[in-house]
Design a protein around this motif. Structure first.
Motif, PDB file in Angstrom:
ATOM      1  N   LEU A  47      -2.436  18.261  -9.587  1.00  0.00           N
ATOM      2  CA  LEU A  47      -2.032  19.536  -8.996  1.00  0.00           C
ATOM      3  C   LEU A  47      -0.654  19.394  -8.367  1.00  0.00           C
ATOM      4  CD1 LEU A  47      -5.181  20.727  -7.029  1.00  0.00           C
ATOM      5  CD2 LEU A  47      -4.370  21.465  -9.275  1.00  0.00           C
ATOM      6  N   VAL A 100       0.449  20.258  -5.426  1.00  0.00           N
ATOM      7  CA  VAL A 100       0.380  19.723  -4.048  1.00  0.00           C
ATOM      8  C   VAL A 100       0.043  18.242  -4.034  1.00  0.00           C
ATOM      9  CG1 VAL A 100      -0.165  21.837  -2.793  1.00  0.00           C
ATOM     10  CG2 VAL A 100      -2.023  20.563  -3.902  1.00  0.00           C
ATOM     11  N   GLU A 101      -0.817  17.871  -4.962  1.00  0.00           N
ATOM     12  CA  GLU A 101      -1.245  16.473  -5.054  1.00  0.00           C
ATOM     13  C   GLU A 101      -0.075  15.596  -5.495  1.00  0.00           C
ATOM     14  OE1 GLU A 101      -4.052  16.290  -8.201  1.00  0.00           O
ATOM     15  OE2 GLU A 101      -4.435  14.137  -8.026  1.00  0.00           O
ATOM     16  N   VAL A 118      -3.065 -10.051 -20.465  1.00  0.00           N
ATOM     17  CA  VAL A 118      -3.440  -9.322 -19.251  1.00  0.00           C
ATOM     18  C   VAL A 118      -3.665 -10.316 -18.111  1.00  0.00           C
ATOM     19  CG1 VAL A 118      -5.110  -7.741 -18.205  1.00  0.00           C
ATOM     20  CG2 VAL A 118      -4.584  -7.553 -20.627  1.00  0.00           C
ATOM     21  N   THR A 169      -2.785  -8.782  -8.936  1.00  0.00           N
ATOM     22  CA  THR A 169      -2.409  -9.568  -7.754  1.00  0.00           C
ATOM     23  C   THR A 169      -1.634 -10.834  -8.125  1.00  0.00           C
ATOM     24  OG1 THR A 169      -4.639 -10.476  -7.928  1.00  0.00           O
ATOM     25  CG2 THR A 169      -4.277  -8.753  -6.296  1.00  0.00           C
ATOM     26  N   SER A 181      -6.646 -11.991 -19.750  1.00  0.00           N
ATOM     27  CA  SER A 181      -7.112 -11.888 -21.133  1.00  0.00           C
ATOM     28  C   SER A 181      -5.974 -12.149 -22.123  1.00  0.00           C
ATOM     29  CB  SER A 181      -7.680 -10.480 -21.359  1.00  0.00           C
ATOM     30  OG  SER A 181      -7.850 -10.220 -22.729  1.00  0.00           O
ATOM     31  N   SER A 189      -5.476 -10.511 -24.800  1.00  0.00           N
ATOM     32  CA  SER A 189      -5.053  -9.287 -25.472  1.00  0.00           C
ATOM     33  C   SER A 189      -5.313  -8.084 -24.578  1.00  0.00           C
ATOM     34  CB  SER A 189      -5.804  -9.117 -26.799  1.00  0.00           C
ATOM     35  OG  SER A 189      -5.481  -7.860 -27.361  1.00  0.00           O
ATOM     36  N   GLY A 190      -4.320  -7.248 -24.428  1.00  0.00           N
ATOM     37  CA  GLY A 190      -4.504  -6.056 -23.626  1.00  0.00           C
ATOM     38  C   GLY A 190      -4.787  -4.846 -24.482  1.00  0.00           C
ATOM     39  N   MET A 211     -11.153 -18.110 -24.101  1.00  0.00           N
ATOM     40  CA  MET A 211     -11.789 -17.083 -23.269  1.00  0.00           C
ATOM     41  C   MET A 211     -13.306 -17.088 -23.359  1.00  0.00           C
ATOM     42  SD  MET A 211      -9.587 -13.621 -23.232  1.00  0.00           S
ATOM     43  CE  MET A 211     -10.525 -13.108 -21.809  1.00  0.00           C
ATOM     44  N   PHE A 212     -13.829 -17.537 -24.500  1.00  0.00           N
ATOM     45  CA  PHE A 212     -15.272 -17.427 -24.715  1.00  0.00           C
ATOM     46  C   PHE A 212     -15.856 -18.774 -25.091  1.00  0.00           C
ATOM     47  CE2 PHE A 212     -13.509 -13.246 -25.870  1.00  0.00           C
ATOM     48  CZ  PHE A 212     -14.260 -12.418 -25.048  1.00  0.00           C
ATOM     49  N   GLU A 226     -10.090  -7.119  -3.660  1.00  0.00           N
ATOM     50  CA  GLU A 226      -8.727  -7.034  -4.189  1.00  0.00           C
ATOM     51  C   GLU A 226      -8.741  -6.599  -5.658  1.00  0.00           C
ATOM     52  OE1 GLU A 226      -6.475 -10.645  -3.779  1.00  0.00           O
ATOM     53  OE2 GLU A 226      -4.848  -9.486  -2.849  1.00  0.00           O
ATOM     54  N   ASN A 227      -9.676  -7.153  -6.413  1.00  0.00           N
ATOM     55  CA  ASN A 227      -9.776  -6.788  -7.826  1.00  0.00           C
ATOM     56  C   ASN A 227     -10.875  -5.755  -8.087  1.00  0.00           C
ATOM     57  OD1 ASN A 227      -7.678  -8.497  -9.094  1.00  0.00           O
ATOM     58  ND2 ASN A 227      -8.881 -10.132  -8.170  1.00  0.00           N
ATOM     59  N   GLN A 228     -11.414  -5.190  -7.029  1.00  0.00           N
ATOM     60  CA  GLN A 228     -12.374  -4.090  -7.112  1.00  0.00           C
ATOM     61  C   GLN A 228     -13.582  -4.396  -8.008  1.00  0.00           C
ATOM     62  OE1 GLN A 228      -8.923  -0.712  -6.371  1.00  0.00           O
ATOM     63  NE2 GLN A 228     -10.754  -0.117  -7.447  1.00  0.00           N
ATOM     64  N   ASN A 273     -19.524   2.950 -17.849  1.00  0.00           N
ATOM     65  CA  ASN A 273     -18.118   2.986 -17.454  1.00  0.00           C
ATOM     66  C   ASN A 273     -17.829   2.127 -16.233  1.00  0.00           C
ATOM     67  OD1 ASN A 273     -18.776   6.196 -18.345  1.00  0.00           O
ATOM     68  ND2 ASN A 273     -17.132   5.135 -19.378  1.00  0.00           N
ATOM     69  N   ILE A 297     -12.558  -8.466 -16.148  1.00  0.00           N
ATOM     70  CA  ILE A 297     -11.503  -7.454 -16.286  1.00  0.00           C
ATOM     71  C   ILE A 297     -11.892  -6.537 -17.441  1.00  0.00           C
ATOM     72  CG2 ILE A 297      -9.596  -8.831 -15.359  1.00  0.00           C
ATOM     73  CD1 ILE A 297      -8.833  -9.460 -18.268  1.00  0.00           C
ATOM     74  N   GLU A 354     -10.116  -5.483 -20.003  1.00  0.00           N
ATOM     75  CA  GLU A 354      -9.470  -5.710 -21.300  1.00  0.00           C
ATOM     76  C   GLU A 354      -9.954  -6.997 -21.948  1.00  0.00           C
ATOM     77  OE1 GLU A 354      -7.905  -5.579 -18.406  1.00  0.00           O
ATOM     78  OE2 GLU A 354      -6.627  -3.818 -18.357  1.00  0.00           O
ATOM     79  N   MET A 355     -11.204  -7.030 -22.366  1.00  0.00           N
ATOM     80  CA  MET A 355     -11.708  -8.235 -23.012  1.00  0.00           C
ATOM     81  C   MET A 355     -11.590  -8.072 -24.522  1.00  0.00           C
ATOM     82  SD  MET A 355     -12.513 -10.363 -20.640  1.00  0.00           S
ATOM     83  CE  MET A 355     -13.602 -11.584 -21.390  1.00  0.00           C
ATOM     84  N   LYS A 378     -12.200   3.020  -5.060  1.00  0.00           N
ATOM     85  CA  LYS A 378     -11.667   3.334  -3.741  1.00  0.00           C
ATOM     86  C   LYS A 378     -12.266   4.683  -3.301  1.00  0.00           C
ATOM     87  CE  LYS A 378      -8.368   2.173  -0.805  1.00  0.00           C
ATOM     88  NZ  LYS A 378      -8.429   0.957  -0.049  1.00  0.00           N
ATOM     89  N   GLU A 404      -9.886  10.092  -0.104  1.00  0.00           N
ATOM     90  CA  GLU A 404      -9.357  10.404   1.223  1.00  0.00           C
ATOM     91  C   GLU A 404     -10.124  11.560   1.843  1.00  0.00           C
ATOM     92  OE1 GLU A 404      -4.942  10.710   1.661  1.00  0.00           O
ATOM     93  OE2 GLU A 404      -5.386  12.740   2.349  1.00  0.00           O
ATOM     94  N   LEU A 418      -7.106  13.605  -2.589  1.00  0.00           N
ATOM     95  CA  LEU A 418      -6.214  13.722  -1.434  1.00  0.00           C
ATOM     96  C   LEU A 418      -6.559  14.991  -0.656  1.00  0.00           C
ATOM     97  CD1 LEU A 418      -2.657  13.013  -2.823  1.00  0.00           C
ATOM     98  CD2 LEU A 418      -4.183  11.469  -1.593  1.00  0.00           C
ATOM     99  N   VAL A 472      -4.669  17.356   0.493  1.00  0.00           N
ATOM    100  CA  VAL A 472      -3.988  18.549  -0.036  1.00  0.00           C
ATOM    101  C   VAL A 472      -4.611  19.014  -1.345  1.00  0.00           C
ATOM    102  CG1 VAL A 472      -1.721  18.292   1.042  1.00  0.00           C
ATOM    103  CG2 VAL A 472      -2.215  17.038  -1.079  1.00  0.00           C
ATOM    104  N   GLU A 473      -4.998  18.032  -2.136  1.00  0.00           N
ATOM    105  CA  GLU A 473      -5.593  18.315  -3.445  1.00  0.00           C
ATOM    106  C   GLU A 473      -6.955  19.002  -3.251  1.00  0.00           C
ATOM    107  OE1 GLU A 473      -6.415  14.583  -5.276  1.00  0.00           O
ATOM    108  OE2 GLU A 473      -7.276  15.440  -7.105  1.00  0.00           O
ATOM    109  N   ALA A 532      -6.508  22.546  -2.083  1.00  0.00           N
ATOM    110  CA  ALA A 532      -6.077  23.442  -3.157  1.00  0.00           C
ATOM    111  C   ALA A 532      -7.224  23.736  -4.124  1.00  0.00           C
ATOM    112  CB  ALA A 532      -4.891  22.830  -3.908  1.00  0.00           C
ATOM    113  N   ASN A 533      -7.970  22.697  -4.492  1.00  0.00           N
ATOM    114  CA  ASN A 533      -9.061  22.890  -5.455  1.00  0.00           C
ATOM    115  C   ASN A 533     -10.229  23.678  -4.853  1.00  0.00           C
ATOM    116  OD1 ASN A 533      -8.140  21.918  -7.907  1.00  0.00           O
ATOM    117  ND2 ASN A 533      -8.621  19.784  -7.404  1.00  0.00           N
TER     118      ASN A 533
END
Lengths: 489, 489
Positions: free
Chosen positions: A292, A294-295, A351, A355, A420, A422-423, A438-439, B111-113, B170, B191, B193-194, B222, B225, B292, B294-295, B298-299
């Motif tokens: 959006l 604003v976003e 990849v 960090t 990795s 390959s990305g 890797m494997f 850090e790597n979620q 996912n 990661i 991208e395997m 994350k 907000e 966010l 603002v987002e 607005a939405n």
């Protein structure tokens, strides 16, 4: 080395069968015409196929594959031939099934946000078809004006916008495939919630080893209300890398976040003269924010603050299409520009965890000096997907071998830091030797169960993805011995 | 019907082997203790297992599976037993491998979620573990305070927030699995991208038929907000459905978008008394917007305008946590509340294209009248994932059979309009008979290639997902005949 005179296949009766399916125009067999097809975007390996066939329909592909199956002839599917890991590299005496005549957009359903295409359709035709109605197709490899959707499916291609929107597999709802025995099978569907095993997921990225996709149902997305591109320039790589980490940590997911180093900056300014990239910058970041209005305004502010806090010298931004395209122009031309820096270049695709960026770039610089080849770095910084471009002269004896060894060292470095090999370019012929890095043996064996059951004769794109023999050496040169009959240029 | 006296397995030596791995406390064999395990959340099918084992480690699972493999004993994995399609239903003389002692969170990497958990970890423990640091785990089935991550992986579970963030597949980066021969294999990784085949994708949702996941690497997100929940009430279902379509068409992707009909509204007000849901509304929409500040602002404005334009009578909104939870409370309690409307209820799970909502709801109403059972509708409107709750009294002779037939009619309706027989509850034992409505014989056969190669003895969760015999009848009653030795309650 002893070479045995190998008995050539008698193509005559086979070609007759192919012609019965496609007509004479659909079969390419003259030696000089076959040259075009002897490599894909990975030009260092070349092998002329036995014959090339050009089907137009699913039914024709099925018939061609049945002929191959019946006669135990290996076959390889090829789209536009822009792949960078040799996924469409022929083997000796094989049939190359080229999808460049399968270029129909079969259905457009805006209400349900999906498009069905034949595999030869060019990536950016999809967006062109639906952009008027306010939609687009997200995966955007650098080669998007020429690469095919079928090739994108085979290699699970990425692109600049995959940081936020995911790679090809996240945008394929279903497929009609021809399996290696010539059966026509529908996998996935027209909606995401299909029951049973996710065969679509395993097919995407399988590089033609499980069959050939002949109809592809793609998800299209609504175009964002507003888009803004920021260009920040830095005097150190660390500052740029730190900014990338901080942007993600702040919970911002940019549409794209790309980094280019000083060599790349100067290369593109020499060639396409954007006049936007400061030639004295050690690194630049290109950050695209969408959403959006604003976003976008709020996130633009936050990204700029983060970059400045980390020592950015200048920040340029653009919201209008023309300036945005100008800011992207250099990044999109980066690979081509590298071709002007030296007679040849070798693109790597690895990849790393975000960090680790500063440490890994330092180590790449060390390797560059050790091997004596300049490396330009252009990459998808947001998802840690590196594309080091190794610059060299292929006419120098032994140069390619050394460059491949250097490329291999970079891949091992990626694995060492938890990344990795390959990305987004696939494994193909080029990287299969690094799969054991890797494997474990049992992990690789388990993957091959799937290949075995789809492709029991081993005719669909043999010699790709998986290392054979399993004990293939450490050095890149060892991998070459695996390509029976493949000349190394 | 003739019944043959079947020779019971001699469990004594097998139990000795199990006890050698787990100790006496890890093996449940007394008839009265086994009752707990004779069904999962689909209580209409029941079958006592031969023995239940409670491992704590990957190594133990591998040893248990090896014992089963060596002795050709079928085994079924079970998490918390909240599944709604009978995916964890035992078969006669089988081993039930229960993961409820595998409840360790093995690693948290903010850090790597990513977070690595054992399969018995409860879904919302993951969010609880990382929420202090500003992260959360997105998939949130209604049963999230009790269901296990292992079960979520098996069934590819969804939830309210899957409209924007996707279902379990996912959010799984990698898995350690024990294959049906007792091997320990790592698939996927740390990661996204395997390289190689996406075995993680095919394993998630495979309902225990390809092996047992013993370590699961999850992606965490994350926290937004700002979050706002809107409640809009409508006098017609069409107006509510039209609003859903218009919100998506406007390019807004809410965190969640749920619809409840009048029966459901009154059921939850009776039971949990939110005092927020107007009892006279024909339908309400709950729309959660995150992003966010603002987002969100607005939405929120845009969503409200769209609902009002379509005839919403009132719109309530809340941004503070307490009121948001209050607005959600009724939706989250909807299944439980249905239990107060009638002695029993049967939850269906189907998917339709969003655009078909009004027509499909009308047809469900027609079926409800035809069969003479009330149906409460509560569903993930944003992704067209319906959850009709059929209210009935199981003590009435023949009622369950009729209700199942009605449920089957609803599924066929979903398929007819281009949808799916399962959104997020899996196929399990309950729906396998409807698979031929969605897939051709060759499509189903191709899926079973994968099962065959992972599970050649057929010991891992037999009789789930795929119809056997393939010609299983049209009526739901026919499906029962397939469960050898399964009593129908």
């Amino acid at each position: 080395m002893l070479t045995q005179e190998k008995q050539q296949r008698n193509w005559k009766p086979i070609i007759k069968e192919f012609e019965a399916v496609l007509g004479k125009n659909g079969v390419v067999q003259r030696r000089e015409e076959l040259i075009t097809y002897e490599c894909d975007g990975l030009t260092s390996y070349r092998q002329r196929p036995g014959v090339v066939v050009l089907p137009r329909t699913t039914e024709q592909v099925a018939q061609l594959v049945k002929i191959c199956d019946r006669n135990s002839i290996p076959f390889i599917a090829r789209g536009s031939g822009t792949g960078l890991s040799g996924g469409a590299l022929p083997i000796e005496d094989s049939v190359l099934i080229v999808t460049s005549l399968m270029r129909q957009i079969l259905s457009v359903d805006l209400e349900n946000q999906r498009v069905i295409v034949q595999p030869g359709v060019i990536n950016n035709w999809v967006t062109q078809t639906v952009s008027g109605a306010g939609f687009y197709y997200a995966p955007d490899p650098s080669s998007q004006i020429i690469c095919s959707i079928g090739g994108n499916v085979a290699e699970n291609s990425g692109g600049v916008h995959c940081l936020k929107y995911g790679v090809t597999t996240n945008h394929v709802l279903g497929l009609k495939i021809v399996t290696p025995d010539g059966s026509i099978v529908d996998i996935g569907g027209q909606i995401p919630e299909m029951p049973g095993y996710d065969l679509t997921g395993i097919f995407v990225g399988s590089e033609g080893t499980l069959g050939i996709a002949t109809e592809i149902t793609l998800r299209i997305l609504k175009s964002a209300e507003s888009i803004c591109v920021l260009l920040a320039d830095f005097t150190t790589v660390e500052a740029a890398a730190e900014s990338v980490s901080d942007i993600i940590s702040a919970g911002i997911i940019p549409g794209g976040m790309e980094m280019m180093d000083n060599i790349s900056i100067n290369a593109v300014e020499d060639v396409v003269a954007t006049n936007c990239y400061p030639r004295d910058a050690t690194a630049i970041l290109l950050v695209e924010i969408d959403g959006l209005e604003v976003e976008v305004a709020a996130n633009k502010q936050r990204v700029a603050e983060i970059c400045l806090k980390n020592g950015a010298r200048n920040i340029t931004s653009a919201s209008d299409l023309e300036t945005r395209l100008k800011l992207w122009k250099g990044r999109k031309a980066a690979f081509a520009a590298a071709g002007h820096l030296s007679p040849d270049y070798y693109v790597q695709d690895g990849v790393i965890p975000r960090t680790q960026l500063p440490e890994v770039l330092q180590e790449i610089e060390r390797l560059s000096q050790k091997f004596g080849y300049q490396i330009a770095n252009v990459f998808h910084a947001g998802d840690g997907n590196l594309h080091p471009l190794i610059l060299f002269d292929n006419s120098v004896e032994g140069a390619l071998e050394k460059v491949e060894e250097l490329g291999g060292e970079i891949l091992k470095l990626c694995v060492k830091v938890g990344g990795s090999i390959s990305g987004e370019h696939g494994i193909g012929a080029d990287k299969k030797c690094y799969m054991p890095d890797m494997f474990s043996e049992i992990d690789l064996e388990t993957m091959q169960w799937v290949r075995q059951v789809f492709n029991p004769q081993g005719l669909a794109n043999p010699g790709k993805i998986f290392p054979t023999p399993r004990t293939c050496g450490e050095a890149a040169s060892a991998s070459k011995q695996q390509f029976e009959g493949v000349e190394l240029f």
